[in-house]
Design an enzyme around this catalytic site. Structure first.
Site, PDB file in Angstrom:
ATOM      1  N   ASP A   1       0.824  -1.212   0.000  1.00 38.98           N
ATOM      2  CA  ASP A   1       0.000   0.000   0.000  1.00 38.98           C
ATOM      3  C   ASP A   1       0.865   1.273   0.000  1.00 38.98           C
ATOM      4  O   ASP A   1       0.334   2.380   0.003  1.00 38.98           O
ATOM      5  CB  ASP A   1      -0.995   0.001   1.166  1.00 38.98           C
ATOM      6  CG  ASP A   1      -0.320  -0.090   2.530  1.00 38.98           C
ATOM      7  OD1 ASP A   1       0.765  -0.684   2.616  1.00 38.98           O
ATOM      8  OD2 ASP A   1      -0.895   0.417   3.520  1.00 38.98           O
TER       9      ASP A   1
ATOM     10  N   ASP B   1       0.005   8.430  10.926  1.00 45.58           N
ATOM     11  CA  ASP B   1      -0.718   7.169  10.663  1.00 45.58           C
ATOM     12  C   ASP B   1      -1.932   7.026  11.589  1.00 45.58           C
ATOM     13  O   ASP B   1      -1.799   7.046  12.806  1.00 45.58           O
ATOM     14  CB  ASP B   1       0.307   6.036  10.888  1.00 45.58           C
ATOM     15  CG  ASP B   1      -0.281   4.636  10.864  1.00 45.58           C
ATOM     16  OD1 ASP B   1      -1.457   4.476  10.470  1.00 45.58           O
ATOM     17  OD2 ASP B   1       0.450   3.686  11.228  1.00 45.58           O
TER      18      ASP B   1
ATOM     19  N   ASN C   1       5.041  -9.225   5.755  1.00 46.52           N
ATOM     20  CA  ASN C   1       5.250  -9.107   7.203  1.00 46.52           C
ATOM     21  C   ASN C   1       6.524  -9.872   7.580  1.00 46.52           C
ATOM     22  O   ASN C   1       6.497 -10.995   8.077  1.00 46.52           O
ATOM     23  CB  ASN C   1       4.032  -9.637   7.958  1.00 46.52           C
ATOM     24  CG  ASN C   1       4.070  -9.283   9.432  1.00 46.52           C
ATOM     25  OD1 ASN C   1       5.134  -9.019   9.985  1.00 46.52           O
ATOM     26  ND2 ASN C   1       2.915  -9.290  10.070  1.00 46.52           N
TER      27      ASN C   1
ATOM     28  N   HIS D   1       0.574  -1.295  13.602  1.00 47.33           N
ATOM     29  CA  HIS D   1       0.247   0.129  13.741  1.00 47.33           C
ATOM     30  C   HIS D   1      -0.026   0.466  15.194  1.00 47.33           C
ATOM     31  O   HIS D   1      -0.621  -0.323  15.930  1.00 47.33           O
ATOM     32  CB  HIS D   1      -0.989   0.471  12.900  1.00 47.33           C
ATOM     33  CG  HIS D   1      -0.820   0.200  11.438  1.00 47.33           C
ATOM     34  ND1 HIS D   1      -0.366   1.151  10.551  1.00 47.33           N
ATOM     35  CD2 HIS D   1      -1.015  -0.926  10.711  1.00 47.33           C
ATOM     36  CE1 HIS D   1      -0.302   0.620   9.339  1.00 47.33           C
ATOM     37  NE2 HIS D   1      -0.688  -0.637   9.406  1.00 47.33           N
TER      38      HIS D   1
ATOM     39  N   ASP E   1      -6.915  -3.272 -14.986  1.00 47.41           N
ATOM     40  CA  ASP E   1      -7.572  -4.531 -15.342  1.00 47.41           C
ATOM     41  C   ASP E   1      -6.685  -5.217 -16.371  1.00 47.41           C
ATOM     42  O   ASP E   1      -6.581  -4.762 -17.512  1.00 47.41           O
ATOM     43  CB  ASP E   1      -8.961  -4.242 -15.916  1.00 47.41           C
ATOM     44  CG  ASP E   1      -9.727  -5.514 -16.221  1.00 47.41           C
ATOM     45  OD1 ASP E   1      -9.185  -6.612 -15.971  1.00 47.41           O
ATOM     46  OD2 ASP E   1     -10.866  -5.434 -16.709  1.00 47.41           O
TER      47      ASP E   1
END
Length: 559
Positions: free
Chosen positions: A79, A198, A237, A372, A447
């Site tokens: 992201d 954040d 992660n 977070h 797409d």
């Protein structure tokens, strides 16, 4: 720093990442210098039928390409870096990132054929980079669920703008990379004009637990498991992956890795020294079935129930190499991203049906902690930075609102807190800030190989097709006298099953024929009028009979 001109303004805005989760992209501009922070993607919402991913609209940046000095990356999550291959095709600027972040970016650029054309600049927590004549960036270490995460301080003639990146305050981090509280305090002491922070966990009270806690739980589960252990988590992660490797090693098992993105991340992180993988611990997926069940751990993708992921295919017994057997322990070491709960729930159900013991975050199992910070950590960041102006970012609108309230609770003037939508600008001149108009912003839909060629109209058509199907009406007319030479032939897809609806389609044929004959008798022979009348009369009839509105495509030919 160059001397501030009174007519130059500092502008801050987001092209993604506010009032949404994902596609983070923030822009700081002073005079003719623009710095972009992050270039992420997000996954499509349910009504974006057939869309693979969504990236920010960078129209403003491409229109001002000569002013863009670079893209600064805070860390290597999708992201925040996933949109780079698409952005760099239209905007060839330098990319600044830490060692692991650039390692993950380079893999993406290689796949996109952009590696040779993109200038990549390695930074670390003590780097200083000059961006144009008026902006300078410095950095500070943060904790997150991936190593090498940093916050960014952009020094401008108006004052310092700080972007925290994604962060928590983990005092026992897995990789011993502690958040640099001293540096944050120093930045705050020098003075922070604006803080972008954040907001992901702004709704959660207290502190986010340490990632180390998960390692203890994993070790315990591995020791108790009688058969194979399957662990699904986010490929990016890295700290969680390290804890799986550690638990595998301490329980004398072997580890196999399944899923392309997981294999990529483990390979890159291990090569760069961010994962400690003991010799001889990794085995090939083909060897899993040859080993004793209590000696094997499978690390895979699929913690979000993605239809094509490794775990989902195992749950449906369609994976080529691994089947879930009764008695296997499956750990889903992640929480569902908002919108994915249904898919994750379905996967868990299917795993239970196969006889597996499923441990997931919803069962208070301790197999996941967030990357977070919760409310107390967000307050700590605000108190360290003591900003004059506060812009909550990285979260849905309710999270930004909660974060704004936290800002007020630690003494920030409510008038100095800005809740933004994408494209909305905060303009700061001579120390005074205000909202000032919008730049073009929105979603660019990807797409397949098409970038931005699917818009609202195409999505609307896809939605219509998915709801009530389509009818194609084919008619051939005579050029001489306008009579019907052949047809009407009606082809139905997704509307009704033809064999069971012959009466309905015969009546539809009759209506099309009579509509055309009536129009011909009135000397109406414009094709647009013929098609519109056929659509209207047939649509009315079908709605009366079925209460459905299929898409109707008349095809009229002349011979």
């Amino acid at each position: 720093m160059s001397k501030k001109m009174n007519n130059d303004k500092l502008t801050i805005f987001a092209l993604g990442g506010v009032a949404e989760i994902g596609k983070n992209m923030y822009v700081v501009q002073y005079a003719n210098d623009i710095v972009v922070i992050d270039a992420g993607l997000k996954f499509p919402e349910e009504d974006m039928l057939g869309i693979d991913i969504v990236i920010p609209d960078i129209t403003y940046l491409t229109e001002n390409r000569d002013k863009v000095r670079g893209i600064v990356l805070t860390h290597g999550h999708e992201d925040h870096i996933g949109g780079l291959p698409y952005v760099l095709k239209n905007l060839n600027v330098p990319v600044y990132g830490t060692k692991l972040t650039l390692g993950l970016v380079e893999n993406k650029l290689k796949e996109a054929g952009l590696l040779g054309d993109t200038k990549r600049v390695l930074i670390h927590a003590d780097s200083e980079i000059q961006l144009g004549s008026t902006l300078k960036a410095t950095f500070f270490k943060t904790n997150h669920s991936i190593p090498d995460s940093v916050g960014v301080c952009i020094e401008t003639p108006e004052g310092n703008v700080v972007h925290t990146g994604d962060f928590k305050f983990d005092h026992t981090p897995v990789n011993d990379q502690f958040a640099d509280l001293h540096r944050m305090g120093e930045i705050g002491k020098k003075g922070v004009l604006a803080l972008l922070s954040d907001s992901t966990n702004a709704e959660k009270p207290g502190f986010t637990p340490s990632e180390k806690n998960v390692g203890i739980v994993l070790d315990d589960i591995f020791r108790k498991a009688q058969q194979r252990v399957v662990v699904a988590t986010f490929a990016s992660n890295v700290h969680r992956i390290q804890q799986v490797i550690d638990a595998t090693y301490s329980t004398d098992r072997k580890l196999t890795i399944i899923g392309r993105s997981m294999v990529n991340v483990v390979t890159i992180a291990a090569e760069l020294g961010y994962l400690n993988v003991p010799d001889g611990i990794l085995i090939d997926p083909d060897e899993v079935n040859k080993m004793a069940a209590d000696r094997v751990v499978i690390l895979c993708t699929g913690s979000q129930g993605e239809p094509m992921s490794a775990l989902t295919r195992m749950a449906r017994s369609t994976h080529r190499k691994v089947d879930i057997l009764p008695g296997d322990t499956v750990i889903i070491a992640a929480t569902p991203v908002p919108g994915n709960e249904k898919y994750v729930g379905r996967t868990i159900d299917e795993l239970f049906r196969l006889g597996a013991e499923v441990i997931y975050s919803g069962s208070n199992s301790g197999v996941h902690v967030s990357g977070h910070g919760s409310q107390e950590e967000l307050k700590l960041m605000l108190n360290l930075m003591r900003p004059k102006y506060f812009i909550p970012v990285h979260g849905e609108y309710r999270m930004l609102r909660k974060h704004a309230l936290l800002g007020e609770s630690v003494g920030i003037d409510p008038d100095n807190i800005f809740l933004l939508d994408i494209g909305e600008m905060v303009e700061i001149q001579n120390g005074a800030a205000r909202k000032a108009g919008k730049v073009p912003a929105g979603n660019v839909l990807i797409d397949g190989l098409g970038v931005g060629d699917v818009g609202n109209i195409v999505l609307r058509d896809r939605k219509l097709l998915s709801q009530d199907g389509i009818l194609v009406v084919v008619v051939t007319l005579s050029k001489q006298d306008g009579t019907i030479v052949s047809g009407p032939d009606i082809i139905s897809r997704g509307f009704v099953y033809v064999r069971e609806s012959e009466g309905l389609l015969e009546e539809a044929n009759r209506i099309v024929s009579s509509t055309l004959e009536k129009l011909m008798s009135e000397n109406v022979n414009e094709w647009a009028s013929l098609k519109t009348n056929v659509k209207d009369s047939l649509g009315r009839f079908l709605y009366e009979q079925t209460r459905r509105r299929p898409m109707i495509l008349p095809i009229i030919m002349e011979v």
